[in-house]
Design a protein around this motif. Structure first.
Motif, PDB file in Angstrom:
ATOM      1  N   CYS A   1       0.235  -3.608 -10.406  1.00 58.03           N
ATOM      2  CA  CYS A   1       0.308  -3.845  -8.959  1.00 58.03           C
ATOM      3  C   CYS A   1       1.219  -2.850  -8.270  1.00 58.03           C
ATOM      4  CB  CYS A   1       0.795  -5.265  -8.693  1.00 58.03           C
ATOM      5  SG  CYS A   1      -0.258  -6.523  -9.397  1.00 58.03           S
ATOM      6  N   ARG A   2       0.933  -1.602  -8.411  1.00 55.87           N
ATOM      7  CA  ARG A   2       1.739  -0.581  -7.759  1.00 55.87           C
ATOM      8  C   ARG A   2       1.207  -0.218  -6.382  1.00 55.87           C
ATOM      9  NH1 ARG A   2       6.713   0.281  -9.167  1.00 55.87           N
ATOM     10  NH2 ARG A   2       6.562   2.404  -8.348  1.00 55.87           N
ATOM     11  N   GLY A   3       0.058  -0.774  -6.003  1.00 54.52           N
ATOM     12  CA  GLY A   3      -0.433  -0.540  -4.661  1.00 54.52           C
ATOM     13  C   GLY A   3      -0.945   0.853  -4.417  1.00 54.52           C
ATOM     14  N   HIS A   4      -1.304   1.558  -5.486  1.00 56.52           N
ATOM     15  CA  HIS A   4      -1.766   2.936  -5.330  1.00 56.52           C
ATOM     16  C   HIS A   4      -3.089   3.093  -6.054  1.00 56.52           C
ATOM     17  CE1 HIS A   4      -1.263   7.383  -5.087  1.00 56.52           C
ATOM     18  NE2 HIS A   4      -0.658   7.019  -3.976  1.00 56.52           N
ATOM     19  N   ASN A   5      -4.043   3.750  -5.397  1.00 54.18           N
ATOM     20  CA  ASN A   5      -5.374   3.883  -5.973  1.00 54.18           C
ATOM     21  C   ASN A   5      -5.393   5.022  -6.988  1.00 54.18           C
ATOM     22  OD1 ASN A   5      -8.063   3.931  -6.575  1.00 54.18           O
ATOM     23  ND2 ASN A   5      -8.776   3.973  -4.466  1.00 54.18           N
TER      24      ASN A   5
ATOM     25  N   GLY B   1       8.809  -9.539   5.604  1.00 56.18           N
ATOM     26  CA  GLY B   1       8.479  -8.215   6.103  1.00 56.18           C
ATOM     27  C   GLY B   1       7.145  -7.714   5.601  1.00 56.18           C
ATOM     28  N   ILE B   2       6.463  -6.969   6.457  1.00 58.43           N
ATOM     29  CA  ILE B   2       5.223  -6.267   6.122  1.00 58.43           C
ATOM     30  C   ILE B   2       5.564  -4.785   6.160  1.00 58.43           C
ATOM     31  CG2 ILE B   2       2.862  -5.783   6.870  1.00 58.43           C
ATOM     32  CD1 ILE B   2       2.796  -8.554   8.154  1.00 58.43           C
ATOM     33  N   ALA B   3       5.577  -4.129   5.003  1.00 59.59           N
ATOM     34  CA  ALA B   3       6.123  -2.770   4.927  1.00 59.59           C
ATOM     35  C   ALA B   3       5.212  -1.799   4.188  1.00 59.59           C
ATOM     36  CB  ALA B   3       7.496  -2.817   4.250  1.00 59.59           C
ATOM     37  N   PRO B   4       3.938  -1.683   4.571  1.00 58.14           N
ATOM     38  CA  PRO B   4       3.043  -0.753   3.874  1.00 58.14           C
ATOM     39  C   PRO B   4       3.320   0.691   4.269  1.00 58.14           C
ATOM     40  CG  PRO B   4       1.915  -1.672   5.761  1.00 58.14           C
ATOM     41  CD  PRO B   4       3.270  -2.348   5.699  1.00 58.14           C
ATOM     42  N   GLU B   5       3.062   1.606   3.359  1.00 54.77           N
ATOM     43  CA  GLU B   5       3.153   3.022   3.721  1.00 54.77           C
ATOM     44  C   GLU B   5       2.018   3.425   4.660  1.00 54.77           C
ATOM     45  OE1 GLU B   5       5.621   5.016   0.030  1.00 54.77           O
ATOM     46  OE2 GLU B   5       3.499   5.491   0.250  1.00 54.77           O
ATOM     47  N   GLY B   6       0.884   2.759   4.531  1.00 54.12           N
ATOM     48  CA  GLY B   6      -0.238   3.052   5.414  1.00 54.12           C
ATOM     49  C   GLY B   6      -0.996   1.775   5.729  1.00 54.12           C
ATOM     50  N   ILE B   7      -1.527   1.681   6.950  1.00 57.29           N
ATOM     51  CA  ILE B   7      -2.221   0.468   7.383  1.00 57.29           C
ATOM     52  C   ILE B   7      -3.725   0.725   7.454  1.00 57.29           C
ATOM     53  CG2 ILE B   7      -0.197  -0.279   8.671  1.00 57.29           C
ATOM     54  CD1 ILE B   7      -1.801   0.453  11.252  1.00 57.29           C
ATOM     55  N   GLY B   8      -4.465  -0.275   7.987  1.00 55.19           N
ATOM     56  CA  GLY B   8      -5.898  -0.118   8.196  1.00 55.19           C
ATOM     57  C   GLY B   8      -6.720  -0.338   6.955  1.00 55.19           C
ATOM     58  N   GLN B   9      -6.271  -1.195   6.051  1.00 54.69           N
ATOM     59  CA  GLN B   9      -6.999  -1.485   4.814  1.00 54.69           C
ATOM     60  C   GLN B   9      -6.600  -2.881   4.330  1.00 54.69           C
ATOM     61  OE1 GLN B   9      -4.447  -1.675   2.400  1.00 54.69           O
ATOM     62  NE2 GLN B   9      -3.043  -0.807   3.878  1.00 54.69           N
ATOM     63  N   ASN B  10      -7.468  -3.495   3.532  1.00 50.78           N
ATOM     64  CA  ASN B  10      -7.158  -4.783   2.882  1.00 50.78           C
ATOM     65  C   ASN B  10      -6.551  -5.793   3.856  1.00 50.78           C
ATOM     66  OD1 ASN B  10      -7.760  -4.329  -0.112  1.00 50.78           O
ATOM     67  ND2 ASN B  10      -6.442  -2.581   0.354  1.00 50.78           N
TER      68      ASN B  10
ATOM     69  N   ASN C   1       0.825  -1.214   0.000  1.00 56.37           N
ATOM     70  CA  ASN C   1       0.000   0.000   0.000  1.00 56.37           C
ATOM     71  C   ASN C   1       0.852   1.254   0.000  1.00 56.37           C
ATOM     72  OD1 ASN C   1      -1.366   2.276   1.787  1.00 56.37           O
ATOM     73  ND2 ASN C   1      -2.995   1.137   0.790  1.00 56.37           N
ATOM     74  N   PHE C   2       0.504   2.186  -0.883  1.00 54.56           N
ATOM     75  CA  PHE C   2       1.167   3.480  -0.948  1.00 54.56           C
ATOM     76  C   PHE C   2       0.231   4.560  -0.404  1.00 54.56           C
ATOM     77  CE2 PHE C   2       3.483   0.914  -3.898  1.00 54.56           C
ATOM     78  CZ  PHE C   2       4.783   1.392  -3.898  1.00 54.56           C
ATOM     79  N   GLY C   3       0.743   5.363   0.497  1.00 54.10           N
ATOM     80  CA  GLY C   3       0.002   6.523   0.960  1.00 54.10           C
ATOM     81  C   GLY C   3      -1.156   6.242   1.887  1.00 54.10           C
ATOM     82  N   GLY C   4      -1.376   4.990   2.260  1.00 53.84           N
ATOM     83  CA  GLY C   4      -2.517   4.667   3.103  1.00 53.84           C
ATOM     84  C   GLY C   4      -3.844   4.769   2.377  1.00 53.84           C
ATOM     85  N   ASN C   5      -3.814   4.556   1.042  1.00 49.31           N
ATOM     86  CA  ASN C   5      -5.041   4.656   0.247  1.00 49.31           C
ATOM     87  C   ASN C   5      -6.075   3.616   0.641  1.00 49.31           C
ATOM     88  OD1 ASN C   5      -3.323   5.204  -2.947  1.00 49.31           O
ATOM     89  ND2 ASN C   5      -3.498   6.520  -1.178  1.00 49.31           N
ATOM     90  N   HIS C   6      -7.345   3.969   0.512  1.00 53.65           N
ATOM     91  CA  HIS C   6      -8.412   2.979   0.499  1.00 53.65           C
ATOM     92  C   HIS C   6      -8.554   2.451  -0.926  1.00 53.65           C
ATOM     93  CE1 HIS C   6     -10.017   5.257   4.165  1.00 53.65           C
ATOM     94  NE2 HIS C   6      -9.622   4.078   4.586  1.00 53.65           N
ATOM     95  N   GLY C   7      -9.126   1.280  -1.052  1.00 49.31           N
ATOM     96  CA  GLY C   7      -9.300   0.631  -2.344  1.00 49.31           C
ATOM     97  C   GLY C   7      -8.946  -0.830  -2.228  1.00 49.31           C
ATOM     98  N   LEU C   8      -9.853  -1.718  -2.639  1.00 49.82           N
ATOM     99  CA  LEU C   8      -9.576  -3.153  -2.568  1.00 49.82           C
ATOM    100  C   LEU C   8      -8.482  -3.490  -3.563  1.00 49.82           C
ATOM    101  CD1 LEU C   8     -13.172  -4.658  -2.249  1.00 49.82           C
ATOM    102  CD2 LEU C   8     -11.612  -3.886  -0.452  1.00 49.82           C
ATOM    103  N   PHE C   9      -7.412  -4.093  -3.063  1.00 50.90           N
ATOM    104  CA  PHE C   9      -6.255  -4.317  -3.917  1.00 50.90           C
ATOM    105  C   PHE C   9      -5.328  -5.338  -3.271  1.00 50.90           C
ATOM    106  CE2 PHE C   9      -1.742  -3.529  -4.421  1.00 50.90           C
ATOM    107  CZ  PHE C   9      -1.601  -3.633  -5.794  1.00 50.90           C
ATOM    108  N   GLY C  10      -4.707  -6.177  -4.101  1.00 52.16           N
ATOM    109  CA  GLY C  10      -3.694  -7.094  -3.595  1.00 52.16           C
ATOM    110  C   GLY C  10      -3.190  -8.016  -4.682  1.00 52.16           C
ATOM    111  N   ALA C  11      -2.030  -8.597  -4.427  1.00 51.89           N
ATOM    112  CA  ALA C  11      -1.423  -9.572  -5.334  1.00 51.89           C
ATOM    113  C   ALA C  11      -1.157 -10.840  -4.531  1.00 51.89           C
ATOM    114  CB  ALA C  11      -0.131  -9.012  -5.921  1.00 51.89           C
ATOM    115  N   LEU C  12      -2.240 -11.488  -4.086  1.00 46.42           N
ATOM    116  CA  LEU C  12      -2.099 -12.580  -3.130  1.00 46.42           C
ATOM    117  C   LEU C  12      -1.324 -13.770  -3.687  1.00 46.42           C
ATOM    118  CD1 LEU C  12      -5.461 -12.660  -1.132  1.00 46.42           C
ATOM    119  CD2 LEU C  12      -3.311 -11.521  -0.611  1.00 46.42           C
ATOM    120  N   GLU C  13      -1.461 -14.049  -4.955  1.00 47.78           N
ATOM    121  CA  GLU C  13      -0.698 -15.162  -5.532  1.00 47.78           C
ATOM    122  C   GLU C  13       0.796 -14.870  -5.470  1.00 47.78           C
ATOM    123  OE1 GLU C  13      -1.416 -18.109  -6.456  1.00 47.78           O
ATOM    124  OE2 GLU C  13      -3.603 -18.125  -6.680  1.00 47.78           O
ATOM    125  N   ALA C  14       1.197 -13.657  -5.851  1.00 47.22           N
ATOM    126  CA  ALA C  14       2.614 -13.288  -5.815  1.00 47.22           C
ATOM    127  C   ALA C  14       3.136 -13.256  -4.386  1.00 47.22           C
ATOM    128  CB  ALA C  14       2.811 -11.933  -6.487  1.00 47.22           C
TER     129      ALA C  14
END
Length: 748
Positions: free
Chosen positions: A514-518, A447-456, A414-427
């Protein structure tokens, strides 16, 4: 470099600090301390009564060797025994039992903790060891996008979440500006010069990495005091649970005022960053050979360790999204060595945690020679690299496992803590195991390294589980079905079908998308060139929405279900905004005023207000909650206004001129109504006016006009509700009936 008297002054200051208490800490507390900490965690999570049914203990002898985390589960009925080689391992074992034996669920949005009675029995003894030395958490940016306004109560919940998910290595970067202020004052800078250097709270991450200075500041004195207090509590709890906190170190960036105090200092002014001009960016970087470099680095780290102790792990990023002044390997090696040597001058056992984002962000600059220069400048094993975006663009595969330095396979997501359903679960599912099997692999963690949490949250649940697995989850479809059942506390076929649709659509991203940005038009400044392409069939989102609504009679008592229903409704409306935008744009291009007004009218006057109303039914989607958190940190009305403006800027313009416009976009009630809606209405009205007058739409003029609306929102002091209004289920149902059936068939 400065004059001899200045050098003597600095050496004297350093000597005084060297006489201060070292305050060194071990990487983990003793067994009794960690046992007490994990038992207290269980009581907070389950309540004292239910927690008493779990015999939790920390036993170092469980570990097969140094750096191995193991937990052992046994028992059942009235008593379950959970033993761990560390506090984190015991907490992870408790979470494993709650999840897989009791069908419970723990997430940011809440927890489902209905325990069966009697407690299910563990067949024999279940022993599980992590194949990784480290399970890392955080991104430098997370501290600004998500943590910035947290109090201790919120930090306590997060550290509990970390321990339960097996995290044993994490950034602990609060309060460092207070330490820097002491160092800068000791160097001879004035308070006014320091105030001009520090960013505001919402932009500290980029001040810490040298990208910004001054923007959103100054930092009030009370901020420093509160952050010092918070950092002590965070560190104490992390250490009590056996986590290893990563403290900050000196990366080479200095305030401009250093050149006043030391006129002969050898510094280079780097280029601008993030569309800011040099009034807020263009960092001053000390030359690696300047004697001031090791002195400042040692002053800072000595004072930091005196205040907080140390666990010997330090983070520093010299060239984060900034091109170095030279591509010569000799310069890059010297710059890297200078950072490391300043660490080891104070702490001979220092390990440098480096975000590998620089190699991914500017691959055209970071060729093999440049990457090799950085990696080779630190002794093997003393540089721990975060392959920060490995689920999309791994760096270890093109750098021979970072030249033999240990690395952590990270999911950025996740970039910027955006809302939006998104993921690359297979990768994500395949990635860590692939890194372990890579020839001569030096991977030592996940590692879990999102720019923002609380989503997905489904993405993070999977990633945390992979930190304890040698192999990928064999069947993600079955895994996501169990996830839904645990999350809601009951098996509901329609909900499971909905999650499987989401798994194979929004959570099945691959490639460049899959850039993780809405990038949805909803959260972007409108134009005629907006890209609405998605990698999934939008009808899958609408069908998942329908299925969750169908499941409501059985699940409305579940807070997690209500959260997910709102989130999928939000996503459905986001998809509809794209479709109506396409209709409006096509009508404009055909010069059909009626079609433009019809599609644009639905988008700006019906869809977005409906979205705002749905969001307002859940406190986790309220602008008022976010702004109230910011104001609550303040000790005066002037501080509260500063913090609120920081928050508003971060969500929207980011900089004074829209420098990183809409990067940290969110979908929050109030933000939609007073920021996105006015923009879209002006866009539709401007397009209609251009058609009526027979003149082309002028994007540049529109940008100037809409900026006034955006700026008005940032500067406003309007108060927003911090308590939810309306019923999520009823609003989601009525919104679906109003909008979704018109667009379901054949959309992509």
């Amino acid at each position: 470099m400065g004059t001899a008297p200045q050098l003597l002054l600095l050496l004297g200051l350093l000597g005084l600090l060297l006489l201060a208490r070292a305050g060194a800490w071990g990487a983990a507390g003793d067994e009794s301390r960690e046992t007490a900490a994990v038992r207290a965690l269980a009581a907070r999570l389950l309540g004292p009564g239910p927690a008493a049914a779990f015999a939790l203990s920390v036993e170092r002898t469980l570990a097969a060797g140094p750096g191995t985390d193991v937990f052992v589960l046994s028992g059942g009925g009235a008593r379950v025994r959970v033993r761990g080689s560390s506090g984190v391992a015991a907490a992870a074992g408790l979470h494993r039992y709650l999840r897989d034996f009791c069908g419970c669920h723990v997430a940011w949005s809440g927890a489902q903790l209905r325990l069966p009675r009697p407690l299910p029995a563990v067949p024999g003894e279940l022993t599980e060891a992590s194949p990784y030395r480290y399970r890392y958490y955080q991104n430098v940016c997370t501290h600004s996008y998500s943590f910035v306004w947290w109090d201790w109560a919120r930090w306590e919940r997060e550290i509990d979440w970390m321990a339960l998910h097996g995290i044993n290595l994490a950034l602990a970067w609060s309060g460092q500006e207070a330490i820097w202020q002491r160092v800068y004052l000791a160097l001879g800078l004035t308070q006014a010069e320091i105030d001009q250097h520090f960013t505001g709270p919402a932009f500290l991450a980029w001040g810490r990495m040298g990208n910004l200075h001054g923007w959103g500041g100054p930092l009030p004195h009370a901020w420093h005091l509160k952050q010092l207090y918070l950092q002590h509590r965070v560190l104490d709890r992390m250490r009590a649970l056996g986590m290893t906190p990563v403290l900050p170190a000196f990366a080479g960036h200095v305030p401009k005022a250093v050149t006043r105090v030391f006129p002969q200092v050898n510094v280079t002014q780097l280029g601008s960053w993030g569309h800011f001009n040099c009034s807020y960016s263009c960092s001053f970087l000390l030359a690696p050979g300047d004697p001031l470099f090791p002195l400042i680095g040692s002053l800072f780290l000595r004072e930091l360790n005196r205040e907080f102790g140390t666990d010997h792990f330090y983070g520093a990023d010299t060239f984060n999204e900034m091109q170095p002044p030279s591509s010569e390997p000799a310069y890059l090696a010297a710059a890297t060595a200078a950072v490391y040597e300043a660490m080891t001058a104070v702490d001979p056992d220092a390990v440098w945690l480096l975000q590998g984002w620089l190699f991914q962000h500017q691959p055209e600059f970071w060729g093999p020679a440049q990457v090799g220069a950085v990696l080779g400048a630190v002794p093997q094993g003393r540089l721990l690299v975060l392959d920060l975006f490995a689920e999309n663009q791994p760096v270890y595969t093109r750098t021979a496992s970072f030249g033999g330095q240990p690395f952590i396979w990270c999911m950025l997501h996740n970039f910027g803590g955006n809302h939006g359903l998104f993921g690359a679960l297979e990768a994500v599912n395949r990635g860590p195991a692939a890194a372990r099997l890579f020839p001569n692999s030096t991977v030592v963690g996940t590692g879990i390294a999102p720019e923002g949490i609380g989503q997905n949250e489904v993405v993070y649940a999977l990633m945390a589980e992979l930190g304890w697995r040698k192999d990928p989850v064999p069947d993600l479809s079955a895994w996501v079905a169990r996830f839904a059942e645990q999350r809601y506390g009951v098996a509901q076929p329609d909900a499971v079908l909905a999650w499987r649709l989401l798994l194979h659509s929004v959570y099945n991203c691959s490639g460049e998308a899959c850039r993780g940005h809405n990038h949805s038009p909803l959260v972007r400044r409108p134009s005629l060139q907006m890209n609405t392409t998605v990698w999934y069939n939008r009808s899958d989102v609408f069908e998942a929405w329908r299925l969750l609504l169908k499941a409501t009679p059985n699940l409305t008592a579940s807070p997690a279900f209500r959260y997910d229903l709102l989130d999928v409704t939000r996503q459905g409306l986001q998809e509809l905004v794209s479709l109506y935008y396409e209709e409006a744009r096509a009508a404009y291009m055909r010069q059909e005023l009626e079609g433009l007004l019809r599609a644009g009218g639905v988008l700006a006057y019906k869809l977005l207000p409906a979205l705002d109303e749905v969001l307002a039914s859940d406190h986790r989607f309220l602008l008022g909650s976010w702004l109230e958190q910011a104001r609550a940190v303040a000790v005066s009305s002037a501080e509260a206004d500063l913090y609120e403006q920081n928050s508003r800027y971060q969500l929207t313009l980011w900089g004074p001129e829209g420098n990183i416009l809409d990067y940290a976009n969110k979908q929050l009630a109030g933000l939609v109504a007073d920021y996105y809606v006015p923009r879209w209405r002006l866009f539709v009205e401007t397009l209609a006016s251009s058609l009526a007058r027979g003149v082309p739409f002028q994007q540049q003029q529109f940008n100037s006009d809409v900026f006034l609306l955006e700026q008005a929102f940032v500067l406003s002091r309007k108060r927003y509700p911090s308590q939810p209004q309306g019923d999520t289920v009823e609003l989601a149902r009525s919104t679906f009936l109003r909008f979704a059936p018109r667009k379901v068939a054949g959309t992509r």
